[in-house]
Motif scaffolding. Sequence first.
Motif, PDB file in Angstrom:
ATOM      1  N   ALA A 186       0.844  -1.200   0.000  1.00 14.38           N
ATOM      2  CA  ALA A 186       0.000   0.000   0.000  1.00 14.38           C
ATOM      3  C   ALA A 186       0.875   1.244   0.000  1.00 14.38           C
ATOM      4  CB  ALA A 186      -0.915  -0.012   1.228  1.00 14.38           C
ATOM      5  N   PHE A 187       1.906   1.231   0.853  1.00 12.83           N
ATOM      6  CA  PHE A 187       2.785   2.388   0.924  1.00 12.83           C
ATOM      7  C   PHE A 187       3.529   2.593  -0.406  1.00 12.83           C
ATOM      8  CE2 PHE A 187       7.145   3.921   1.531  1.00 12.83           C
ATOM      9  CZ  PHE A 187       6.860   5.209   1.961  1.00 12.83           C
ATOM     10  N   ALA A 188       4.084   1.516  -0.941  1.00 12.82           N
ATOM     11  CA  ALA A 188       4.893   1.634  -2.152  1.00 12.82           C
ATOM     12  C   ALA A 188       4.029   2.078  -3.334  1.00 12.82           C
ATOM     13  CB  ALA A 188       5.580   0.303  -2.452  1.00 12.82           C
ATOM     14  N   ARG A 189       2.797   1.534  -3.407  1.00  9.82           N
ATOM     15  CA  ARG A 189       1.892   1.955  -4.490  1.00  9.82           C
ATOM     16  C   ARG A 189       1.692   3.465  -4.427  1.00  9.82           C
ATOM     17  NH1 ARG A 189       0.805  -1.075  -9.030  1.00  9.82           N
ATOM     18  NH2 ARG A 189      -1.339  -0.493  -9.412  1.00  9.82           N
ATOM     19  N   SER A 190       1.420   3.949  -3.227  1.00  6.45           N
ATOM     20  CA  SER A 190       1.143   5.383  -3.122  1.00  6.45           C
ATOM     21  C   SER A 190       2.411   6.187  -3.370  1.00  6.45           C
ATOM     22  CB  SER A 190       0.496   5.686  -1.766  1.00  6.45           C
ATOM     23  OG  SER A 190       1.449   6.162  -0.854  1.00  6.45           O
ATOM     24  N   ALA A 191       3.548   5.705  -2.885  1.00  6.53           N
ATOM     25  CA  ALA A 191       4.797   6.447  -3.090  1.00  6.53           C
ATOM     26  C   ALA A 191       5.137   6.542  -4.575  1.00  6.53           C
ATOM     27  CB  ALA A 191       5.944   5.772  -2.334  1.00  6.53           C
ATOM     28  N   MET A 192       4.830   5.467  -5.327  1.00  9.14           N
ATOM     29  CA  MET A 192       5.167   5.479  -6.747  1.00  9.14           C
ATOM     30  C   MET A 192       4.224   6.373  -7.549  1.00  9.14           C
ATOM     31  SD  MET A 192       7.964   3.929  -7.164  1.00  9.14           S
ATOM     32  CE  MET A 192       8.385   4.612  -5.579  1.00  9.14           C
ATOM     33  N   ALA A 193       3.033   6.620  -6.998  1.00 12.78           N
ATOM     34  CA  ALA A 193       2.107   7.536  -7.671  1.00 12.78           C
ATOM     35  C   ALA A 193       2.331   8.976  -7.209  1.00 12.78           C
ATOM     36  CB  ALA A 193       0.664   7.113  -7.401  1.00 12.78           C
ATOM     37  N   ALA A 194       3.118   9.141  -6.139  1.00  9.34           N
ATOM     38  CA  ALA A 194       3.337  10.474  -5.574  1.00  9.34           C
ATOM     39  C   ALA A 194       4.592  11.108  -6.185  1.00  9.34           C
ATOM     40  CB  ALA A 194       3.461  10.374  -4.060  1.00  9.34           C
ATOM     41  N   ARG A 195       4.981  12.245  -5.633  1.00 12.76           N
ATOM     42  CA  ARG A 195       6.129  12.972  -6.169  1.00 12.76           C
ATOM     43  C   ARG A 195       7.389  12.109  -6.264  1.00 12.76           C
ATOM     44  NH1 ARG A 195       6.505  19.283  -4.980  1.00 12.76           N
ATOM     45  NH2 ARG A 195       4.334  19.819  -5.332  1.00 12.76           N
ATOM     46  N   PHE A 196       7.627  11.335  -5.200  1.00 15.75           N
ATOM     47  CA  PHE A 196       8.836  10.517  -5.178  1.00 15.75           C
ATOM     48  C   PHE A 196       8.874   9.553  -6.367  1.00 15.75           C
ATOM     49  CE2 PHE A 196      11.258   6.777  -3.651  1.00 15.75           C
ATOM     50  CZ  PHE A 196      12.473   7.401  -3.463  1.00 15.75           C
ATOM     51  N   GLY A 197       7.747   8.902  -6.613  1.00 18.39           N
ATOM     52  CA  GLY A 197       7.670   7.955  -7.715  1.00 18.39           C
ATOM     53  C   GLY A 197       7.844   8.636  -9.065  1.00 18.39           C
TER      54      GLY A 197
ATOM     55  N   SER B 105      10.099  23.143  -8.075  1.00 19.66           N
ATOM     56  CA  SER B 105       9.694  23.379  -6.683  1.00 19.66           C
ATOM     57  C   SER B 105      10.757  22.873  -5.717  1.00 19.66           C
ATOM     58  CB  SER B 105       8.369  22.670  -6.385  1.00 19.66           C
ATOM     59  OG  SER B 105       8.602  21.297  -6.101  1.00 19.66           O
ATOM     60  N   GLY B 106      11.565  21.902  -6.187  1.00 18.57           N
ATOM     61  CA  GLY B 106      12.646  21.383  -5.357  1.00 18.57           C
ATOM     62  C   GLY B 106      12.191  20.356  -4.334  1.00 18.57           C
ATOM     63  N   TRP B 107      10.918  19.989  -4.313  1.00 18.22           N
ATOM     64  CA  TRP B 107      10.433  19.037  -3.318  1.00 18.22           C
ATOM     65  C   TRP B 107       9.988  17.739  -3.979  1.00 18.22           C
ATOM     66  CZ3 TRP B 107      11.293  18.069   1.411  1.00 18.22           C
ATOM     67  CH2 TRP B 107      10.466  17.209   2.122  1.00 18.22           C
ATOM     68  N   HIS B 108      10.773  16.692  -3.761  1.00 15.00           N
ATOM     69  CA  HIS B 108      10.493  15.392  -4.387  1.00 15.00           C
ATOM     70  C   HIS B 108      10.050  14.363  -3.374  1.00 15.00           C
ATOM     71  CE1 HIS B 108      12.415  16.729  -8.114  1.00 15.00           C
ATOM     72  NE2 HIS B 108      13.275  17.324  -7.338  1.00 15.00           N
ATOM     73  N   TRP B 109      10.005  14.747  -2.091  1.00 13.76           N
ATOM     74  CA  TRP B 109       9.881  13.732  -1.045  1.00 13.76           C
ATOM     75  C   TRP B 109       8.445  13.532  -0.601  1.00 13.76           C
ATOM     76  CZ3 TRP B 109      14.257  11.392  -1.492  1.00 13.76           C
ATOM     77  CH2 TRP B 109      15.346  12.130  -1.959  1.00 13.76           C
ATOM     78  N   GLY B 110       7.500  13.578  -1.555  1.00 18.65           N
ATOM     79  CA  GLY B 110       6.118  13.246  -1.254  1.00 18.65           C
ATOM     80  C   GLY B 110       5.906  11.763  -1.496  1.00 18.65           C
ATOM     81  N   PHE B 111       5.315  11.080  -0.512  1.00 24.78           N
ATOM     82  CA  PHE B 111       5.137   9.629  -0.639  1.00 24.78           C
ATOM     83  C   PHE B 111       3.671   9.214  -0.600  1.00 24.78           C
ATOM     84  CE2 PHE B 111       9.399  10.235   0.916  1.00 24.78           C
ATOM     85  CZ  PHE B 111      10.132   9.300   0.214  1.00 24.78           C
ATOM     86  N   LEU B 112       2.818  10.083  -0.070  1.00 16.73           N
ATOM     87  CA  LEU B 112       1.459   9.628   0.189  1.00 16.73           C
ATOM     88  C   LEU B 112       0.430  10.208  -0.784  1.00 16.73           C
ATOM     89  CD1 LEU B 112       1.575   9.624   4.077  1.00 16.73           C
ATOM     90  CD2 LEU B 112       1.881   7.723   2.486  1.00 16.73           C
ATOM     91  N   ARG B 113       0.523  11.511  -1.070  1.00 17.91           N
ATOM     92  CA  ARG B 113      -0.486  12.099  -1.945  1.00 17.91           C
ATOM     93  C   ARG B 113      -0.133  11.829  -3.411  1.00 17.91           C
ATOM     94  NH1 ARG B 113      -1.929  18.350  -1.948  1.00 17.91           N
ATOM     95  NH2 ARG B 113       0.171  18.284  -1.132  1.00 17.91           N
ATOM     96  N   ALA B 114      -1.097  11.314  -4.161  1.00 20.79           N
ATOM     97  CA  ALA B 114      -0.851  11.035  -5.572  1.00 20.79           C
ATOM     98  C   ALA B 114      -0.507  12.337  -6.289  1.00 20.79           C
ATOM     99  CB  ALA B 114      -2.068  10.390  -6.213  1.00 20.79           C
ATOM    100  N   ALA B 115       0.493  12.284  -7.163  1.00 23.12           N
ATOM    101  CA  ALA B 115       0.952  13.492  -7.846  1.00 23.12           C
ATOM    102  C   ALA B 115      -0.187  14.114  -8.656  1.00 23.12           C
ATOM    103  CB  ALA B 115       2.137  13.146  -8.747  1.00 23.12           C
ATOM    104  N   ARG B 116      -1.070  13.260  -9.210  1.00 19.90           N
ATOM    105  CA  ARG B 116      -2.141  13.800 -10.055  1.00 19.90           C
ATOM    106  C   ARG B 116      -3.158  14.607  -9.253  1.00 19.90           C
ATOM    107  NH1 ARG B 116      -3.196   8.461  -9.598  1.00 19.90           N
ATOM    108  NH2 ARG B 116      -5.102   7.988  -8.464  1.00 19.90           N
ATOM    109  N   ASN B 117      -3.149  14.424  -7.916  1.00 18.55           N
ATOM    110  CA  ASN B 117      -4.034  15.223  -7.060  1.00 18.55           C
ATOM    111  C   ASN B 117      -3.274  16.327  -6.329  1.00 18.55           C
ATOM    112  OD1 ASN B 117      -6.086  13.468  -7.760  1.00 18.55           O
ATOM    113  ND2 ASN B 117      -5.639  12.100  -6.038  1.00 18.55           N
ATOM    114  N   ASP B 118      -2.026  16.531  -6.704  1.00 16.86           N
ATOM    115  CA  ASP B 118      -1.178  17.479  -5.995  1.00 16.86           C
ATOM    116  C   ASP B 118      -1.276  18.829  -6.708  1.00 16.86           C
ATOM    117  OD1 ASP B 118       0.893  18.957  -4.898  1.00 16.86           O
ATOM    118  OD2 ASP B 118       2.232  17.215  -4.728  1.00 16.86           O
ATOM    119  N   ARG B 119      -2.055  19.729  -6.109  1.00 21.92           N
ATOM    120  CA  ARG B 119      -2.324  20.992  -6.818  1.00 21.92           C
ATOM    121  C   ARG B 119      -1.058  21.816  -7.015  1.00 21.92           C
ATOM    122  NH1 ARG B 119      -7.016  22.688  -7.932  1.00 21.92           N
ATOM    123  NH2 ARG B 119      -6.521  24.899  -7.617  1.00 21.92           N
TER     124      ARG B 119
END
Lengths: 325, 247, 306
Positions: A186-197, B105-119
Amino acid sequence: MRERAAVAVGLALLVAAPFVLEAMDEAFLLSVLTRMLAYALAAAALDLVLGYGGMVSFGHGAFLGTGAYVAGVLLHHRADGTAVIDWPVRIGGTAEALVAWPAAALVSGLLAAAIGAISLRTRAVHFIMITLAFAQMVFFLVLALPQYGGTDGLMVPGRNVLVGASLAGDAPLYWAALALLVAFLAFARSAMAARFGLALKGARMNERRALALGVPVYRIRLAAFTLSGAVAGLAGAVLANQSSFVSPDLLSWQRSGELMVMVILGGQGTLFGPVLGAIALLAAEEELAALTEHWMLILGPALLVVVLFFRGGLWRVVAGKGGHA
Amino acid sequence: MLEARGLTRRFGALAANEDVTLTLAAGECHAVIGPNGAGKSTLVAMLAGEQRPDGGSVMLAGEDITSLGPAARARRGIARSFQITQLCRDLTVRENVMLAVQAASGWHWGFLRAARNDRGLTVDADASLAAAGLASRAHIPAGLLSHGEQRQLELAIALSQAPRVLLLDEPAAGLGAAETPALAARLAALKGRIAMLLVEHDMDTVFALADRITVLAGGRVIASGAPAEIRANRAVREAYLGDVVDA
Amino acid sequence: MTATLFVEQTLNGLQFGVMLFLMAAGLTLIFGIMDVINLAHGSLYMAGAFVGATITARTGSFTLGVLAGAAAGALIALILELTIIRRLYARDHLDQVLATYALILTFNEGVKVLWGPAPIFLSAPAALAGTIEVLPGIPYPTYRLVVIAAGIGAALFLGWLIGRTRAGMLIRAGTTNRETVQALGVDVGLLFALVFAVGGALAGLAGVMAGPILAVQVGMGEQILILAFVVVVVGGLGSVRGAMAGALLVGLTDTWARALLPTLLRGLLPPASADQVAANLGSVAVYLLMAVVLAVRPQGLFPRHA
C-alpha cells in the motif's frame, strides 16, 4: 479495473488461506506460505529499485540476509542472556518484534545506503557487477563471525514476540508477514504515484532530461535503494522466524539472483507482479524438487525460455496490465 | 544574467570550443549561429552543465557555477530544450510537465499524496499545457505525440519551470514550414521576461528574434553584435552567411 | 615477516592474478565489444576444469587435458553465442543477467549429473610436481611457476592478437566505437563469435590450470567469476590492459590479506577461530580495494573513454 479485481482476489485468497488449510487438515503448509510472503516482500522491495528505478541490483540477498541475521542474533543473545555488544553502550538481545524488526530494517537500510552511495556513482553493467561484489563482501563478513556459526549458520532459539504476544505457531507469524506485505504494498503503491515515484520513474526513463530539469537523480535513487534494502531486511527478519535458522546462504549471490527472477517472472514495475513471481517461483521449486533431485535442470532452461520469449511477466497475464518490459 | 568567460573544451587534439566569451543580458534573446561543427552544441552543453570546460568559467547572475552539474544549474533557474527531443516517453504528457514543475519546486519527497491530485504540480502543469495547445493530449504517453507536438512539449516543459535563463538548442529542428513561424511567435512573446540563448539554423527565425548574434566558427567566436552588424560583417558572410545567401 | 614468506606469497599472488586475468580478459572483451554481461563465463571455467580433469585421467597426459579444457571452453562458448547469447545483444542488461543466470543454474546441475556432486581431483604432472629454488634457499612449486608462465604467455598472445592482427584491429575499434566496426562492413556476427570463442578458451584454460591448485567442483566458476568482475570494475570495463593491472592488483591483495591476517589475528583470538576469521576477512580485502578504487575513479583505472 481488472487489476483491482486481481488484487482483491489475491488478497482474499491470502486471507482465506489459513482457514482453508486448517479445514483441509494441511495446516503445516501455512509455514511454506509464510516463507513465500517473506520472499514476496523482499521481491516487491527489489521491484522499487529494479522496476521503477531501473537499477539492476544483484545484491539484494545481502540485505535480506543481514535482516535475518539481525533478528536471529538478537534472539540468540536474548536466549543466552548475553550482550550483542558491550561497548560503547551495552546492547542486549531481544525477542520483541517491535524492537528486533525495525532493528533489522535499520541495519539493512544503513548497509544499503553505504553500498548504494558507492554503487550509484556508476551505471549499467558497472552497477550490476558492483552490487554483486559488495553483496559478496557482506557474505564473507558474516562468515567471519565465528560466534554466529560462520559457514554453519545459526540456530535461532524461539521466535519473536509482538507486544508480548508470541509469534510461535504458524498462524500468528503468517498474519504478521501478511500484514507487513500489505502495508508495504500500500505504501509503495502510493509512493510510486506520488512525487517521489514521479521523480524515480522520470530518472529511469530519461536521466538526461531529469537532470536538465533539476531532479536530484542521485539522491532520489539512493533513497529508493536504501528503502528497498531496509524492507528486504524486514523480510529477512520474518524468514529468520519462519525457519528458526539463519545461514550465510541467505546472503549468497544465488539469493540475489532468485529475487531478481521473482521480480521479472511476475512483471517488473508492478509491485504486485513480484509478489506473484515469488509465490510462483517458490512453488515451482517445491514441486520440481519433489519430482527430481536435479530439478535445476528443468528450472534453468525454463527460466531461460521465459527471459528469451515471454516478456512482461505473470501479472500482465492475470491483471491484463503490466509494467514496462 | 548568464556569462561565458573564455570557455574552452577539447576532445583530444581537437578544440570544440576555444576561448568562447559571451554574455546573455536579462530578458534578451542572444542567438548563436555557425556552420555545422562550429561547437554550438558543445557550448550549450557547457552552459547547461552537462560538460565541464577544460578552461574558462560560467557565471549566473554573478555566481560562478562552473563546477555545478546540470541538476544544480537547473535548480538555479537555467532551463533548456534539446536538439533531439528528450522526454520521458512512457510518462503521460501531463506527467512530463508535472515532473518539471516538481523539479522547479525542489520538493520530491512526497510519498502519500498522488501526484495527479497534488495541486502544487497540476495547476502550473495544466496552465503550461494549455498555453502550448497540448491540453487535449495531456493523458497520452509522451512517446505517442507527433514530432511537432513533442517539440511543443519540450518547450512547454522548459517554460513550466519559470526559468531565468532558457537555453534553446535548435528548437525549430524538424519542424514543418507552418510550425516554425508559430514557434518564433511563442518565443517572441517571451522576450523581455526570460533571457534566451538561441542556437538555430533557420536564419529567418534567428533574425526575427535575436537582439544580439554571436557567430561561432571552428570553435571560436568570429563575430558578435546586433543583427544588422552581423548581416553587414564581411568575415561572417564569407565564413558562413555567404553560403546561405548564395543557396 | 620472513623473506621466504614474502617471496612465496608474492608469487602466489602473481599466480592467482594471471588466472584472474584469463577470466577477466574474456569478460571485458565481451562486454567491450558486444555490450553483453555474461554470468555464464564462470561456467566455461568450470567446464574447462572438469573436461581437462577427465581427459587427463583418461589419457594420462596433462598436456592433452589442458588442451581439451581450453577447447571445451571455446566450443561451449561458441555454441552459447550462436544459440543464446546472440539473441541477447539487442536486449537490456537485465535480460542478459537473467538469461545467463539461468545458464549457470543449468550448467551447475548438468555437471552434477555428469560428474556427481563431489569434488574431483586433478594432480599436476609428475614432471612439474617438485619445487624450484627461485631464490637461494626459497623453493617454490614448479607447477605454480608454470601456471604463471602460461598465464603470461596467454596475455602476450592476447596482446599480439589485439595489437597486431586485423581481427584485433576490429576488436580495438569495437571496444571504443561499436558503430564504426559495423559501418566497415565487417561480418560482425563472425567477429562476435570469434571473440566469444577466444574468451571461452581463456576461461577453460584458467579452469583446467586451476585444477591442481584448487578443487574441481560445482560452484568453482561463480567464486572466480565474482572476483573477475571485481577485476574488470577495478581495471575499467572493456580494457584488456586494465584487466591485467586489475587482475594483478586483486590477486596480490587477496593473497597478501589471507597470508597476513592470520598472524595478525592470532594475537587477538583463539587460534582455532583466528584462522577461520582470517580466511573470510581476507576475502573481504579485495572488495575494500574495489570500493576505494571506485570512490577515487568510478570508471576504473583504465577507463575506455579517457
